[in-house]
Design an enzyme around this catalytic site. Structure first.
Site, PDB file in Angstrom:
ATOM      1  CB  THR A  25      -0.665  -0.021   1.005  1.00 47.16           C
ATOM      2  OG1 THR A  25      -1.953  -1.432   1.169  1.00 47.16           O
ATOM      3  CG2 THR A  25      -2.091   1.326   1.370  1.00 47.16           C
ATOM      4  CB  THR A 104       0.242  -3.812   7.097  1.00 47.93           C
ATOM      5  OG1 THR A 104      -1.274  -3.515   5.729  1.00 47.93           O
ATOM      6  CG2 THR A 104       0.249  -2.731   6.829  1.00 47.93           C
TER       7      THR A 104
END
EC number: 3.5.1.1
Length: 358
Positions: A25, A104
């Protein structure tokens, strides 16, 4: 070089921090069709990283994993591939530290494996990422990047691999992702195990034995899990299995075929029991069902997290350790990934004495 008859001194070259971008991300942007990789991210990352590093007397150089990945697509090859790339680049650049940016979703899995792979590297390694893309408003991308760079500049060369995220520095082998939305996405409920013994053999000499990387799978026991489920998973070519057990290492041993299934699987591959609980440890002597698991060949995994258990098994299998050696090494504290049973018992007794005297 002379200037008006005077010798001009060349400024000393600043030590280098390698910023290794793997995807995720942090490197994405939204141009109207949802988040997707931003082709301008590496240039932005280098500018921001170099600006931060210069505050601490360092320079930053950015490299990228090829191809970059969405971390949800990470597999058993991903972390070892990153580790190989880092070893090569640290040597070539003479880097003084490494920051890895990572998605993540599987960051804790990769960081745990890097802790084993890069033990003895000689420079600190910190893994980070972000919950929000670098171009979002607001974003945690550059706060986490700054935290990671600062941590690398302050860490000793022998510091264990760490995660920098949400204002915290966490030991990689104790961390897990605990929140899908909050900026403090990771937690480490346990401290590093005291008195690590070190990896067996010399990390520099431990060549990869397997032609491919061992695939380690995990099963979380719930009331609906049956023996056939475990047998089916074991038949997929996995090299080891982690059982996420109830409490202190309990499993539904009275279910039809469960004991035989565990015995059969344990004869094929290492099977390690860990607890589903955020705190505590596996103690297969505590309950009868735990003893039945141990009798079937299941290895007690101490207080390993699922991420550390998968990383440890994969690392040991890739280096050719036998099932018997893995059974011996799994509950042993090698790099801080677990607390050994005798030391946990000592700590528990000490805590009990303190409570009694209060």
């Amino acid at each position: 070089m002379r200037d008006n008859g005077r010798m001009r001194k060349t400024p000393p070259e600043l030590p280098t921090i390698l910023i290794f971008a793997t995807g995720g991300t942090i490197g994405m942007h939204d141009v109207g069709n949802g988040l997707e990789p931003d082709p301008a991210f590496l240039e932005i990352l280098e500018e921001r990283a170099d600006r931060v590093a210069s505050r601490y007397g360092y320079r930053a150089r950015v490299n990228q994993l090829q191809p970059a990945i969405d971390s949800a697509n990470a597999d058993e090859e991903t972390a070892p591939k990153i580790a190989r790339a880092l070893k090569a680049r640290v040597g070539a650049m003479r880097a003084s530290g490494v920051v890895v940016t990572h998605g993540t979703d599987t960051l804790a899995y990769t960081a745990s494996r890097l802790a084993f792979e890069l033990s003895g590297l000689g420079v600190p390694v910190v893994v980070t990422g972000s919950q929000f893309a670098h171009g979002a408003r607001p974003t945690d991308a550059f706060d986490n990047l700054q935290l990671a760079i600062r941590a690398v500049t302050q860490a000793s060369p022998t510091a264990p691999v760490a995660i920098a995220f949400g204002g915290k520095i966490l030991p990689a082998v104790r961390a897990t992702k605990s929140d899908a939305e909050a900026l403090s996405a990771f937690r480490a409920e346990r401290d590093l195990g005291v008195g690590p013994r070190g990896l067996p053999g010399s990390p520099e000499d431990a060549a990869l034995v397997r032609a491919d990387h061992a695939r380690v799978v995990s099963v979380r026991f719930t009331p609906g899990v049956a023996a056939v489920d475990l047998l089916a998973l074991a038949s997929t070519g996995a090299a080891a299995m982690v059982l996420e057990c109830y409490g202190a290492g309990n499993a539904p041993m009275t279910k039809p075929g469960m004991r035989d299934a565990l015995r059969t699987i344990s004869e094929q591959m290492p099977v390690v029991a860990i607890t589903q609980c955020a705190l505590g440890s596996v103690d297969t002597d505590r309950y009868a069902v735990g003893r039945q698991m141990a009798a079937a060949g299941v290895i007690a995994g101490a207080d390993l997290t699922v991420e550390a258990a998968i990383a440890k098994l994969g690392y040991l299998l890739d280096r050719g350790f036998s099932a018997e050696e893995i059974a011996h090494l799994t509950p042993m504290n090698l790099i801080g990934e677990c607390s050994e049973p005798s030391r946990r018992a000592t700590s528990t007794r000490a805590a009990g004495r303190e409570d009694a005297s209060a």
